[in-house]
Write an enzyme that holds these catalytic residues in place. Structure first.
Site, PDB file in Angstrom:
ATOM      1  N   SER A 167      -3.737  -5.785  -5.377  1.00 17.32           N
ATOM      2  CA  SER A 167      -3.328  -7.184  -5.192  1.00 17.32           C
ATOM      3  C   SER A 167      -4.497  -8.076  -4.768  1.00 17.32           C
ATOM      4  O   SER A 167      -4.454  -9.292  -4.991  1.00 17.32           O
ATOM      5  CB  SER A 167      -2.206  -7.271  -4.152  1.00 17.32           C
ATOM      6  N   ASP A 411       0.036 -12.124   7.432  1.00 14.59           N
ATOM      7  CA  ASP A 411      -0.626 -11.334   6.392  1.00 14.59           C
ATOM      8  C   ASP A 411      -2.129 -11.578   6.515  1.00 14.59           C
ATOM      9  O   ASP A 411      -2.640 -12.633   6.131  1.00 14.59           O
ATOM     10  CB  ASP A 411      -0.128 -11.764   5.009  1.00 14.59           C
ATOM     11  N   HIS A 414      -4.372 -10.531   2.428  1.00 20.43           N
ATOM     12  CA  HIS A 414      -4.556 -11.404   1.267  1.00 20.43           C
ATOM     13  C   HIS A 414      -5.108 -12.764   1.702  1.00 20.43           C
ATOM     14  O   HIS A 414      -5.106 -13.099   2.885  1.00 20.43           O
ATOM     15  CB  HIS A 414      -3.225 -11.549   0.524  1.00 20.43           C
TER      16      HIS A 414
END
Length: 432
Positions: A167, A411, A414
């Site tokens: 990702s 998070d 990312h």
């Protein structure tokens, strides 16, 4: 006896007194000539003034003003940029600093670029601060050219560019698309998203910018149907062909794999087949398992890729910032509410494993096919402010206002778009 009148004088010979007198006369003339030149050269007619620097007014010839001019020149010397033009072979891009520049504006945002996942759409998801958009990476030894979307498309004309990995690699892929798509007319571009393979087409340039989901590069039981619990994931460490058949006939390949390996657990590996299920695996420490997988990838590249047709890149690990003690914020939690980069030179936190970095460098060095490393790790280590944090989604749902107040929901893996991955692509384009 020869008469005196008939004696001949010797030819070609001078008496010593005559030689001495002649030499003295020549030396005296030379001294006079030198003194005359010295006198003339001291006059202003032979003094040449250098061109004045831009925005610095000419100074008079008065001694005091000359001192002031020299002092001003020394003070202003700090703005002279003596860095050389970017060269991937000569410039250590990781050695530098983030410089805040309010005049820098992103080429896109998550409201104008329709290809950004909600996971990375921080502005759209409620982030109100914007300073993280205005930090510019400046290598110490060279100048890094700004990302030029038209240049990028010209370099991709008639080519396939494929990002392969996890990702974080999708983060970089979406950044690259958003950096170029805004100059392409609507009728000349299209996007086809797939569960594993997604393709952005630029019809005018006959080019594609693609992403292929392969979090370990090699095969696993969690590639296609993701298993949330890392303890149940098993990696088929010697198998890559089922995925790699989709990577051939590509002009530019950009690989990465890191974050899925960093579960903190021993990695379960199998050889040959998943047929034996739970009984067939062996457990290994992460660095050993990672090295085995990367060697499988390297063997595929060396045996399959023609370096005269395909260029290969490898993006180094993207750091995670889940431990605020790493940057001396003992009262903080993860990257929650961080709005400024770390300023400490060569900061390196617990979210980047140097053992993995060394494995990548050693494996790549031994490969037959040249692989260029896009070194993003050190520059990203500073950017604790650039993560999606609580302005993201979890389980397919955006965090609620109440959930955003909980630092545990941040998070810190990312990155917001626009943001840090744009600089990764700035470096990548410069290397192209």
């Amino acid at each position: 006896m020869i008469p005196l009148g008939l004696m001949k004088h010797p030819r070609g010979k001078l008496s010593l007194p005559i030689i001495v007198i002649t030499v003295c006369v020549l030396v005296f003339i030379a001294v006079l000539y030198t003194e005359r030149l010295s006198f003339i050269s001291s006059k202003s007619i032979f003094k040449f003034k250098t061109c004045p620097r831009k925005n610095i007014k000419p100074k008079s010839m008065v001694a005091e003003d000359e001192k002031r001019e020299m002092k001003e020149y020394v003070v202003n010397a700090s703005w002279i940029d003596d860095r050389f033009d970017f060269d991937s072979e000569e410039c250590n891009v990781a050695n530098g600093k983030w410089v805040f520049n309010q005049s820098i504006k992103p080429l896109y945002n998550d409201t104008t670029c329709p290809y950004i996942d909600r996971q990375f759409s921080c502005l759209k998801n409620g982030r109100t601060d914007s300073d993280y958009h205005h930090w510019e990476w400046q290598p110490q030894d060279c100048t890094l050219p700004q990302f030029n979307p038209e240049l990028a498309l010209r370099k991709l004309q008639g080519k396939r560019l494929l990002f392969i990995g996890d990702s974080l690699q999708r983060n970089q892929w979406e950044s690259f698309i958003c950096l170029v798509e805004w100059i392409i007319p609507e009728k000349h571009k299209s996007m086809k998203r797939g569960h594993i393979h997604s393709v952005f087409k630029v019809k005018e340039y006959n080019a594609t910018i693609e992403f292929y989901w392969a979090p370990y590069l090699v095969e696993s039981n969690s590639d296609i149907n993701i298993i949330g619990d890392p303890r149940k994931r098993i990696i088929k460490v010697d198998a890559i062909m089922d995925r790699a058949t989709n990577w051939s006939e590509v002009d530019i390949l950009v690989f990465n794999t890191y974050v899925w390996w960093m579960s903190g657990l021993r990695i379960k590996l199998v050889w040959g087949s998943f047929a034996n299920g739970e009984e067939g695996y062996e457990e290994f420490d992460t660095p050993i398992a990672y090295k085995l997988a990367l060697k499988t990838w390297a063997n595929w590249v060396d045996s399959t890729i023609n370096p005269n047709k395909t260029r290969v890149f490898f993006t180094t690990m993207s750091p995670t910032h889940t431990r605020s003690e790493d940057w001396s914020n003992k009262e903080g939690m993860k990257c929650f509410n961080e709005t400024q980069p770390v300023r400490k030179k060569k900061h390196w936190g617990s979210g980047s494993d140097k053992r993995i970095m060394n494995i990548v460098a050693k494996v790549v060095k031994k490969m037959k096919v040249p692989v260029k490393l896009i070194n993003i790790t050190q520059i990203s280590e500073y950017r604790i402010d650039g993560h999606s944090s609580v302005y993201t989604e979890t389980g397919g749902k955006l965090l609620s206002e109440e959930e955003r107040t909980n630092p545990q929901n941040a998070d810190c893996i990312h990155w917001c778009l626009p943001g840090v991955p744009d600089t990764w692509n700035q470096i990548f384009l410069a290397m192209l």
